[in-house]
Scaffold this active site. Sequence first.
Site: not given
Length: 358
Positions: A136, A151, A175
């Site tokens: 991420k 998110s 998330s």
Amino acid sequence: MAIATPQWKPQVLQKRRTQHDLIPSSWHLSETALTTAPLSSIETIRTSNILTKDELAWTETTDIRHLVTLIATRQVTSEQLTTAFCKRAAVAQQLTKCLTEIIFDKALARAKQLDEHLARTGAVVGPLHGVPVSVKDRFDVEGVDTTVGGSSGGEGALVGSGGSILGIGTDIGGSIRVPSGLQGLYSISPTTGRVPWDCSFLHQHYLVPPVAGPMASSLATAEYFMERLLASAPWNVDPHATPIPWRTELATPPTDRKLRLGVVFDDGIVKPQPPVARAMRETVQALRAAGHEVIEWDTSLHVPATEMWNKAILGDGGSHCRKLCEIIDEPLIEGMVVGTEKDMLSLDEREKVRTTTI
């Protein structure tokens, strides 16, 4: 009178152009494919003819241990496998906009290095030698921008499309869990300190510290990540990491007794969609039919914890999010949960929340 264009919009358009240019032209979908694409990105990926038959098979493997074995036994090179996942991620990006930073060139260069090392020494480097994964865009990666908010939705879409076999997301209010649920993935939102991540501890504006954890298409892959990560004793590098190894015996279903499981159909705050609720009921019926005990969990005990979480998560009055948005004068995303002035906690109030035991 003409309406002035907000200064953040040109930056967004430039970023999208940069992303587009980082995808090799041979991996681009045709305009027809883009305009007539079905709802499922997987169907378009399979019929795009961008991936070979072998590349489709590799990228649709759900157990990462199989790919690790393929590389270690030299049935597949890291460069071949990385190319396959880069192709699939590129197609997924064109359909879902799941990526922020595209570093295919660095991934392929590293894959070549690992292939050369394996050929020269016969030894692998680490438990994921040559298997590409994704993270991420909250983790600092050398040489690329880092997004300070958002998110794990992009990570979920990427893994759900098969563009990555293992993604590392972060979670403070769902998330990791929400995108994984929407994509039918397995994930772990671990206890604070289980997975080392300095953001959980060094950013003092977090009264509720976020955590990092795996997102994958199989439980085996999520478990492999946790097992191998903790086998590296990360607490010797990060003193905030909890010094407890992965206990395989606790993750292995017992053979000498039935299971006792708890289920929550509706905690009064998040109500599952009807298809999800139906799947949960069918699962409970199947478990009970197999002789396992399933208990409907009493969520009344969750109420004070939820109230405390809400108070803590909004405790900065929204100042952190506003400051981030002010950097390029970009508005908050509609629907984002952000505190207001009335939610602001004083230092004494923050300390009271931090030390409260429920």
